[in-house]
Design a protein around this motif. Structure first.
Motif, PDB file in Angstrom:
ATOM      1  N   GLU A   1      38.421  54.034  28.479  1.00 40.15           N
ATOM      2  CA  GLU A   1      38.825  55.392  28.816  1.00 40.15           C
ATOM      3  C   GLU A   1      40.197  55.685  28.225  1.00 40.15           C
ATOM      4  O   GLU A   1      41.134  54.904  28.365  1.00 40.15           O
ATOM      5  N   GLY A   2      40.298  56.806  27.543  1.00 39.75           N
ATOM      6  CA  GLY A   2      41.557  57.212  26.930  1.00 39.75           C
ATOM      7  C   GLY A   2      41.801  56.592  25.568  1.00 39.75           C
ATOM      8  O   GLY A   2      42.827  56.833  24.946  1.00 39.75           O
ATOM      9  N   THR A   3      40.860  55.790  25.083  1.00 37.39           N
ATOM     10  CA  THR A   3      40.997  55.146  23.781  1.00 37.39           C
ATOM     11  C   THR A   3      40.317  56.003  22.720  1.00 37.39           C
ATOM     12  O   THR A   3      39.284  56.612  22.979  1.00 37.39           O
ATOM     13  N   LYS A   4      40.889  56.019  21.530  1.00 37.48           N
ATOM     14  CA  LYS A   4      40.286  56.777  20.435  1.00 37.48           C
ATOM     15  C   LYS A   4      38.910  56.195  20.105  1.00 37.48           C
ATOM     16  O   LYS A   4      38.719  54.977  20.112  1.00 37.48           O
TER      17      LYS A   4
ATOM     18  N   PHE B   1      36.395  39.238  26.366  1.00 40.06           N
ATOM     19  CA  PHE B   1      37.314  38.505  25.496  1.00 40.06           C
ATOM     20  C   PHE B   1      37.925  39.425  24.442  1.00 40.06           C
ATOM     21  O   PHE B   1      39.142  39.427  24.227  1.00 40.06           O
ATOM     22  N   ILE B   2      37.081  40.223  23.785  1.00 39.84           N
ATOM     23  CA  ILE B   2      37.554  41.138  22.737  1.00 39.84           C
ATOM     24  C   ILE B   2      38.528  42.156  23.326  1.00 39.84           C
ATOM     25  O   ILE B   2      39.537  42.490  22.711  1.00 39.84           O
ATOM     26  N   HIS B   3      38.221  42.651  24.517  1.00 46.27           N
ATOM     27  CA  HIS B   3      39.122  43.636  25.126  1.00 46.27           C
ATOM     28  C   HIS B   3      40.490  43.013  25.402  1.00 46.27           C
ATOM     29  O   HIS B   3      41.522  43.641  25.161  1.00 46.27           O
ATOM     30  N   LYS B   4      40.518  41.783  25.910  1.00 41.80           N
ATOM     31  CA  LYS B   4      41.805  41.118  26.135  1.00 41.80           C
ATOM     32  C   LYS B   4      42.564  40.952  24.826  1.00 41.80           C
ATOM     33  O   LYS B   4      43.768  41.147  24.763  1.00 41.80           O
ATOM     34  N   LEU B   5      41.837  40.583  23.793  1.00 43.38           N
ATOM     35  CA  LEU B   5      42.445  40.338  22.476  1.00 43.38           C
ATOM     36  C   LEU B   5      43.048  41.609  21.885  1.00 43.38           C
ATOM     37  O   LEU B   5      44.139  41.579  21.315  1.00 43.38           O
ATOM     38  N   PHE B   6      42.351  42.756  22.034  1.00 45.82           N
ATOM     39  CA  PHE B   6      42.778  44.001  21.402  1.00 45.82           C
ATOM     40  C   PHE B   6      43.342  45.033  22.386  1.00 45.82           C
ATOM     41  O   PHE B   6      43.551  46.181  22.009  1.00 45.82           O
ATOM     42  N   LYS B   7      43.590  44.634  23.619  1.00 41.89           N
ATOM     43  CA  LYS B   7      43.983  45.583  24.664  1.00 41.89           C
ATOM     44  C   LYS B   7      45.187  46.431  24.268  1.00 41.89           C
ATOM     45  O   LYS B   7      45.166  47.660  24.399  1.00 41.89           O
ATOM     46  N   LYS B   8      46.214  45.806  23.778  1.00 44.66           N
ATOM     47  CA  LYS B   8      47.441  46.541  23.432  1.00 44.66           C
ATOM     48  C   LYS B   8      47.151  47.558  22.336  1.00 44.66           C
ATOM     49  O   LYS B   8      47.555  48.731  22.430  1.00 44.66           O
ATOM     50  N   TRP B   9      46.437  47.146  21.305  1.00 49.51           N
ATOM     51  CA  TRP B   9      46.118  48.040  20.194  1.00 49.51           C
ATOM     52  C   TRP B   9      45.227  49.198  20.634  1.00 49.51           C
ATOM     53  O   TRP B   9      45.409  50.326  20.242  1.00 49.51           O
ATOM     54  N   LEU B  10      44.234  48.901  21.494  1.00 52.40           N
ATOM     55  CA  LEU B  10      43.304  49.916  21.953  1.00 52.40           C
ATOM     56  C   LEU B  10      44.003  51.041  22.722  1.00 52.40           C
ATOM     57  O   LEU B  10      43.635  52.190  22.633  1.00 52.40           O
ATOM     58  N   HIS B  11      45.012  50.688  23.480  1.00 48.57           N
ATOM     59  CA  HIS B  11      45.638  51.661  24.362  1.00 48.57           C
ATOM     60  C   HIS B  11      46.952  52.218  23.818  1.00 48.57           C
ATOM     61  O   HIS B  11      47.701  52.837  24.541  1.00 48.57           O
ATOM     62  N   GLU B  12      47.211  51.984  22.526  1.00 47.89           N
ATOM     63  CA  GLU B  12      48.405  52.577  21.889  1.00 47.89           C
ATOM     64  C   GLU B  12      48.183  54.043  21.630  1.00 47.89           C
ATOM     65  O   GLU B  12      47.110  54.483  21.299  1.00 47.89           O
TER      66      GLU B  12
END
Length: 179
Positions: free
Chosen positions: A110-113, A168-179
């Motif tokens: 939610e809120g991610t491009k 696992f993927i969400h943890k790995l890319f969490k910061k990038w996803l929510h920028e």
């Protein structure tokens, strides 16, 4: 007691510590609290998870027919009396969380491009679509699977996606996803 479930069900999770010397008080309080919540609007069921051997916390799960009734219970005078009675000072570190049944792993986006969602999902699903069917073909040479090979592949890919790869993927890319 109604055990039905739908996408609108609401769940209240209560976690707390109990002073060991008050186990008898807890049992008495628990039966009164259960009687009170059972007659509240939208109540479906209650589950009490007693603490594990070396754990400090107890958990109570209260299910309602909708999230609105969970919130109404949280604001109710009946609930206030249960937890704010001076006789229940032995319950410490109480935490309450409302959970909706319609939560699922894709809600983390939610809120991610959309293009970022697509990229991360592609990274997760592509290796699975290569590896799993290959593994199923190897198994099919030993055990004839006939038309079940596709079903088995789909079940394994979706299972790995939901339970292993996407968290696992969400943890790995969490910061990038929510920028």
């Amino acid at each position: 007691m109604n055990n039905r479930q739908n996408d609108d069900d609401g769940l209240l999770m209560v976690r707390f510590k109990l002073k060991p010397e008050n186990a008898n008080d807890f049992e008495k309080w628990k039966s009164e609290a259960i009687s009170c919540v059972k007659v509240f609007k939208g109540f479906i069921n209650i589950t009490i998870l007693n603490r594990l051997k070396d754990a400090d916390y107890y958990h109570i799960l209260i299910r309602f027919d909708c999230e609105e009734n969970v919130k109404a219970w949280l604001q109710s005078e009946a609930r206030r009396k249960i937890f704010h009675d001076s006789n229940v000072l032995w319950i410490t570190e109480r935490q309450e969380v409302v959970h909706s049944w319609n939560m699922f792993w894709y809600r983390i986006f939610e809120g991610t491009k959309k293009w970022k969602q697509w990229a991360v999902t592609f990274i997760a699903v592509y290796p699975l679509t290569i590896v799993i069917p290959t593994m199923v073909k190897i198994i099919a040479k030993v055990i004839p699977l006939y038309f079940f090979a596709g079903v088995i592949s789909a079940l394994m890919i979706s299972g790995f996606m939901i339970f292993l790869v996407m968290p696992f993927i969400h943890k790995l890319f969490k910061k990038w996803l929510h920028e």
